[in-house]
Design an enzyme around this catalytic site. Structure first.
Site, PDB file in Angstrom:
ATOM      1  N   TYR A 144      41.117  -3.978 -19.277  1.00 56.25           N
ATOM      2  CA  TYR A 144      39.769  -4.520 -19.107  1.00 56.25           C
ATOM      3  C   TYR A 144      38.900  -3.468 -18.434  1.00 56.25           C
ATOM      4  CZ  TYR A 144      35.982  -7.653 -17.605  1.00 56.25           C
ATOM      5  OH  TYR A 144      34.759  -8.258 -17.399  1.00 56.25           O
ATOM      6  N   ASP A 239      40.027   4.362 -15.550  1.00 55.65           N
ATOM      7  CA  ASP A 239      39.328   3.229 -14.962  1.00 55.65           C
ATOM      8  C   ASP A 239      40.136   2.778 -13.750  1.00 55.65           C
ATOM      9  OD1 ASP A 239      38.249   0.884 -14.154  1.00 55.65           O
ATOM     10  OD2 ASP A 239      38.291  -0.098 -16.119  1.00 55.65           O
ATOM     11  N   LYS A 267      35.291  -2.710  -6.956  1.00 53.55           N
ATOM     12  CA  LYS A 267      36.166  -3.489  -6.064  1.00 53.55           C
ATOM     13  C   LYS A 267      36.285  -2.864  -4.660  1.00 53.55           C
ATOM     14  CE  LYS A 267      37.933  -6.073  -9.830  1.00 53.55           C
ATOM     15  NZ  LYS A 267      38.331  -5.734 -11.173  1.00 53.55           N
TER      16      LYS A 267
HETATM   17  C1  LIG Z   1      37.332  -5.669 -12.379  1.00 49.14           C
HETATM   18  C2  LIG Z   1      37.451  -4.567 -13.312  1.00 49.14           C
HETATM   19  C3  LIG Z   1      36.355  -4.068 -14.023  1.00 49.14           C
HETATM   20  C4  LIG Z   1      34.999  -4.732 -13.994  1.00 49.14           C
HETATM   21  O1  LIG Z   1      34.412  -4.689 -12.751  1.00 49.14           O
HETATM   22  P1  LIG Z   1      33.230  -5.741 -12.411  1.00 49.14           P
HETATM   23  O2  LIG Z   1      32.799  -5.352 -11.036  1.00 49.14           O
HETATM   24  O3  LIG Z   1      33.843  -7.095 -12.514  1.00 49.14           O
HETATM   25  O4  LIG Z   1      32.163  -5.539 -13.411  1.00 49.14           O
HETATM   26  C5  LIG Z   1      36.524  -2.943 -14.795  1.00 49.14           C
HETATM   27  N1  LIG Z   1      37.732  -2.344 -14.892  1.00 49.14           N
HETATM   28  C6  LIG Z   1      38.808  -2.802 -14.227  1.00 49.14           C
HETATM   29  C7  LIG Z   1      40.095  -2.070 -14.354  1.00 49.14           C
HETATM   30  C8  LIG Z   1      38.716  -3.935 -13.449  1.00 49.14           C
HETATM   31  O5  LIG Z   1      39.811  -4.402 -12.835  1.00 49.14           O
END
Ligand SMILES: *Cc1c(COP(=O)(O)O)cnc(C)c1O
Length: 428
Positions: A144, A239, A267
């Protein structure tokens, strides 16, 4: 435990907010029942609107690595708020957090702050495409990267040449530039690169996957991606929105010693406020406006409240690197405890862990990619989730989510959780 007021509040929310929530997974669709409404949180615990105390294993989906309402972060936000919350002009604070982040993370010279992980990944891909002067990207099924159009892609009929949208509103034109690969499968990636020679700008990957449960990379997987990218003029985007400042001060690049070209954060970097960031070596970052041609901007980007929270969080982690060892030890303890009781109760399961991330899957097949993650028995998971909730333990309301261990959790909390798992799994 009674969840009466939460149910009422949810009914009221549904009248004015689609599905009653501002992010879909909060809605309990995968597990049934109604979401818990939170009143406050401190350390390892959530306090809900019915007066229940819950041990929290979500921690805002990752940011609260030191526990809720961590005092230095709270103080930093309060002090900054008194001085004005947003100016749309530069502040010294932005340079301070940027310098600290650059010093903690290997292989990056410059960093730009945005407001979410979604924005970070979306901007990183645009930068990669602009810099590489190519259009296509490879992403992995089950990874994601936020909800921007390029990432809402599923395997199309001709998956080897292009993906197809997995949400209405994503155009076929956008989807055709995202190729879908299988996590932990280098051969699959090689085939995609071969079939799309000189067209691929970037490979984006969660270097430790955390959005299909926790799936660590197989030995050699990240190294193989690194090599293929180098050989083919492709940028490797890690990511690290979930793993950054969580699995090590320098994230997975440090933990597993593999270099990315662009790294995305979110995060933890915001200390619980809305923050994302992306970073790379200067040559790539200087390709961004106002220096370079790739456009990217934000009215509230780098605002003082968010930067103060993030800086206080990074300073705490930077000053106490032993935290990552402490977190890993707690995770290992919890994993061993759950493993023992599920085994004793003859449950089919797999537990994956790395650092402060852990996931429990209700299938005995090793979970290494999206397909194996999807084998988990959701009926068992539902019983597990609601059983834990009744015991006052909150995990994510979906079998595809990772649990996050925080420094605030005590071994008593972990023991209580293991005993609860024992009790619940006897009823499966
Ligand atoms: C949570 C997450 C996102 C998205 O971040 P948001 O602040 O919710 O937009 C993107 N990549 C990874 C790996 C994530 O865990």
């Amino acid at each position: 435990m009674v969840y009466k007021r939460s149910s009422q509040l949810f009914a009221e929310a549904e009248q004015v907010i689609p599905g009653g929530v501002n992010s879909p997974v909060r809605a309990f669709k995968a597990v049934g029942g109604t979401p818990i409404f939170v009143k406050s949180a401190k350390g390892a615990y959530l306090y809900d609107e019915d007066g229940n105390r819950l041990i929290d294993y979500i921690n805002s989906w990752g940011p609260m690595i030191l526990g809720h309402a961590y005092e230095p972060v709270v103080q930093a936000v309060i002090e900054k708020a008194k001085l004005g919350t947003s100016f749309g002009m530069p502040t010294e604070l932005e340079t301070q957090i940027a310098a600290l982040a650059v010093s903690m993370v290997p292989n990056i010279d410059k960093i730009r702050f945005v407001n979410s992980g979604t924005e970070a990944c979306m901007s990183a891909v645009r930068l990669a495409r602009g810099f590489a002067k190519k259009d296509k990207i490879i992403k992995f099924a089950g990874c994601y990267h936020g909800h921007s159009d390029s990432f809402l892609i599923q395997a199309g009929s001709g998956a080897i040449t292009f993906g197809s949208p997995n949400s209405p509103g994503v155009t076929a034109g956008t989807a055709k530039d995202t190729l879908l690969a299988t996590y932990n499968d280098l051969e699959n990636v090689a085939t995609l690169i071969e079939a799309n020679r000189n067209e691929i700008a970037a490979i984006i990957v969660e270097p430790v996957a955390g959005n299909m449960g926790c799936i660590p990379p197989n030995k050699g997987f990240l190294e193989g991606l690194r090599q293929m990218c180098t050989d083919n003029g492709i940028l490797l985007i890690f990511d690290e929105v979930m793993t950054g400042f969580r699995l090590a001060a320098g994230g997975v690049q440090e933990l597993l010693q593999v270099d990315a070209d662009i790294v995305c954060f979110g995060k933890v970097i915001g200390g619980g406020l809305p923050v994302g960031a992306f970073a790379a070596r200067a040559e790539i970052m200087d390709y961004l406006a106002p220096l370079g041609p790739v456009y990217q901007a934000g009215t509230l980007s780098g605002n003082p409240l968010a930067m103060a929270a993030g800086l206080a969080m990074l300073q705490a982690l930077d000053a106490d690197r032993a935290i990552f060892t402490r977190l890993a030890a707690k995770t290992a303890y919890l994993a061993a405890g759950i493993n023992a009781v599920l085994k004793a109760n003859q449950v089919a399961f797999t537990i994956n862990t790395i650092g402060s991330m852990i996931s429990v899957h209700f299938d005995a097949t090793p979970v290494v990619d999206f397909k194996t993650a999807a084998k988990g028995d959701n009926e068992t998971f539902k019983k597990f989730f609601h059983g834990l909730l009744q015991e006052g333990i909150y995990i994510a309301p979906s079998a595809y989510e990772t649990w996050f261990i925080t420094d605030a959790l005590t071994y008593e909390d972990l023991d209580f959780t293991i005993q609860a798992v024992d009790k619940i799994s006897k009823t499966f």
